[in-house]
Write a protein that holds these residues in place. Sequence first.
Motif, PDB file in Angstrom:
ATOM      1  N   UNK A 167       0.832  -1.204   0.000  1.00 20.77           N
ATOM      2  CA  UNK A 167       0.000   0.000   0.000  1.00 20.77           C
ATOM      3  C   UNK A 167       0.869   1.257   0.000  1.00 20.77           C
ATOM      4  N   UNK A 168       1.921   1.270   0.831  1.00 25.15           N
ATOM      5  CA  UNK A 168       2.774   2.455   0.878  1.00 25.15           C
ATOM      6  C   UNK A 168       3.538   2.645  -0.437  1.00 25.15           C
ATOM      7  N   UNK A 169       3.993   1.518  -1.015  1.00 25.62           N
ATOM      8  CA  UNK A 169       4.692   1.626  -2.298  1.00 25.62           C
ATOM      9  C   UNK A 169       3.763   2.172  -3.391  1.00 25.62           C
ATOM     10  N   UNK A 170       2.518   1.648  -3.408  1.00 27.40           N
ATOM     11  CA  UNK A 170       1.549   2.134  -4.401  1.00 27.40           C
ATOM     12  C   UNK A 170       1.243   3.604  -4.166  1.00 27.40           C
ATOM     13  N   UNK A 171       1.123   4.012  -2.891  1.00 28.48           N
ATOM     14  CA  UNK A 171       0.827   5.406  -2.582  1.00 28.48           C
ATOM     15  C   UNK A 171       1.950   6.320  -3.068  1.00 28.48           C
ATOM     16  N   UNK A 172       3.205   5.923  -2.812  1.00 27.69           N
ATOM     17  CA  UNK A 172       4.326   6.755  -3.250  1.00 27.69           C
ATOM     18  C   UNK A 172       4.398   6.829  -4.778  1.00 27.69           C
ATOM     19  N   UNK A 173       4.235   5.693  -5.437  1.00 25.57           N
ATOM     20  CA  UNK A 173       4.282   5.687  -6.906  1.00 25.57           C
ATOM     21  C   UNK A 173       3.137   6.501  -7.502  1.00 25.57           C
ATOM     22  N   UNK A 174       1.938   6.336  -6.911  1.00 24.72           N
ATOM     23  CA  UNK A 174       0.794   7.099  -7.421  1.00 24.72           C
ATOM     24  C   UNK A 174       0.985   8.591  -7.181  1.00 24.72           C
ATOM     25  N   UNK A 175       1.606   8.922  -6.034  1.00 25.24           N
ATOM     26  CA  UNK A 175       1.875  10.343  -5.744  1.00 25.24           C
ATOM     27  C   UNK A 175       2.816  10.938  -6.797  1.00 25.24           C
ATOM     28  N   UNK A 176       3.914  10.221  -7.090  1.00 20.71           N
ATOM     29  CA  UNK A 176       4.863  10.702  -8.102  1.00 20.71           C
ATOM     30  C   UNK A 176       4.200  10.771  -9.466  1.00 20.71           C
ATOM     31  N   UNK A 177       3.437   9.724  -9.784  1.00 21.91           N
ATOM     32  CA  UNK A 177       2.778   9.678 -11.087  1.00 21.91           C
ATOM     33  C   UNK A 177       1.762  10.813 -11.234  1.00 21.91           C
ATOM     34  N   UNK A 178       0.989  11.069 -10.186  1.00 21.03           N
ATOM     35  CA  UNK A 178      -0.018  12.131 -10.267  1.00 21.03           C
ATOM     36  C   UNK A 178       0.631  13.501 -10.449  1.00 21.03           C
ATOM     37  N   UNK A 179       1.746  13.732  -9.730  1.00 19.72           N
ATOM     38  CA  UNK A 179       2.432  15.010  -9.891  1.00 19.72           C
ATOM     39  C   UNK A 179       3.005  15.158 -11.303  1.00 19.72           C
ATOM     40  N   UNK A 180       3.586  14.065 -11.811  1.00 20.34           N
ATOM     41  CA  UNK A 180       4.113  14.117 -13.184  1.00 20.34           C
ATOM     42  C   UNK A 180       2.978  14.370 -14.187  1.00 20.34           C
ATOM     43  N   UNK A 181       1.842  13.693 -13.973  1.00 13.47           N
ATOM     44  CA  UNK A 181       0.713  13.880 -14.881  1.00 13.47           C
ATOM     45  C   UNK A 181       0.196  15.317 -14.818  1.00 13.47           C
ATOM     46  N   UNK A 182       0.132  15.855 -13.605  1.00 12.10           N
ATOM     47  CA  UNK A 182      -0.354  17.223 -13.465  1.00 12.10           C
ATOM     48  C   UNK A 182       0.609  18.217 -14.123  1.00 12.10           C
ATOM     49  N   UNK A 183       1.910  18.010 -13.943  1.00  8.80           N
ATOM     50  CA  UNK A 183       2.880  18.899 -14.583  1.00  8.80           C
ATOM     51  C   UNK A 183       2.809  18.788 -16.103  1.00  8.80           C
TER      52      UNK A 183
END
Length: 529
Positions: A167-183
């Motif tokens: 869960x923590x790994x998915x949360x960190x990856x999703x956090x990075x991915x969401x920021x990259x997608x938003x940028x």
Amino acid sequence: MNSAPPPHAQPLHSPRALGWLLFYRLSLVLALIVIFFYPQTPTWLSAHGNLSMARLLLKLQTLSVLIGGGLMLLGRPKPARQIELAIFFDLVFYTVLMHVSGGISTGLGLILAIVVAAGAITLEGRLSLLFAALATLAVIFQQFYAELYGSAPSGSYTQAGLLGVTYFAVALLAHVLSRRLHETEHLAARRQVDLADLSKLNEFIIQSMSTGVLAVTGDRTLLVLNNAAKRLLGMGETRGGEQLGRLSPALNRWLGQALTSSGANDEVLSLGEHEVRPRLQRLDDFRAGGALIFLDDNRRLVREAQEIKLASLGRLTASIAHNIRNPLSSITHAGQLLAEAEHCGPEEQHLLNIVRRNALRIDETVTSILELSRRDQPQPQQLDIGGWLREFRDEYLAGNRIDPEALRLLLPDEPISVSLDPRHFGQVLRNLCDNAFLHGQADGEPTRVCIRVTRVPGSDTLHVNLADNGPGIPEQHVAHLFDPFFTTASTGTGLGLYTARELCEANGLRLEYSHQPPPGAQFRVILPT
């Protein structure tokens, strides 16, 4: 160029993100309904699972998803709050579903990882670690509760811990991915705004060009047509997608020849009242590809070449004119003194008249050249064109001792206001009137000149037409009417029409010869209103 925020660079926790969240929740619950309801007795379900309770929970979750969709339509509470509540309820629900289905061993704990990823992406990484911590505590508490009050298999805490790490790994990856997608989305939105600004700038530049520009596809469909091209082709408003062959058959025929020929096709086309020299720029290496056509007004090119020549000779001719005027005044004065002498007989008087006439002709030429070399800058004023033309007519008739019936004036009923320099416009009309009374004499009839003012329907332009009742202008002379020093009269300088056209262009007007059936010749001055 545009300081406003990009139109699509909006937060993901917006109504648009709520729509994606509703789609994800509905798809997930429908997939689970298929898994739990078909077949009637799932073979993968643990022996400790309660199938009826799991199905009841799925029905409640479906109702919860639909209620969430209703709240999304109502817009209450705020989008971010709706997402947080939906993720929290999904964590609770899927934890209970995993428990009643048989615990961690069923593999349903991975659904919580999907829930954590969905929360991290829709909230742009906010609360992603909180969701991962809640999911980890939920599976550990479920395992503890199952061992305390049920018969859970041994060693399941290891699986619960591994799920927590997941869960923590998915949360960190999703956090990075969401920021990259938003940028990336923000950058794409900025690029879209920049491209829109650049497109508007390109369109403005193309429409402002004095050279006609046409862009056509491989099947001769019109893509771009600027204002200069419309003027040269004699067209009004056109819509995109029209065929070049219908708009201008001559230009379409030239394009076909230019595409098939390997060398440059240097040809002058007569399109209506304009002589156009087209140039071709292919957009690819194939004949079926698009093409860019540039249209140059051939008369303008010839005029520019003449202006370059005249500019190079301007200072020289002005200096020569000054040097000629001084001895010419002495010659004229000496001729007058000789004419008054007592011993001057008829033969001498005849010779002195020849000297006097030619001296006046030279003086007229010198005056015209000096006027060209020191032409004043236009000083436009707001004028009532009808009242001003009446004053001009009275002044011209009085100054040239002309019968009032010889110069008619036809004006519209309503007053029309224009902005122009009255000195320059008066000189233009005087040159045209002088030219008409000099060359517009018909055999056995007195010269009649008519000045007519008309407003062009559907346009913001005004036409001032000056026509005579003379024999007209021969076709072979029409192309050279506005050339400097071109004249068919033995007493003319050939600078009258050239000066008139130059004054019109300096004031933003356009002077042109209007072809009409004989008798008579007609010139038209086009004024913007």
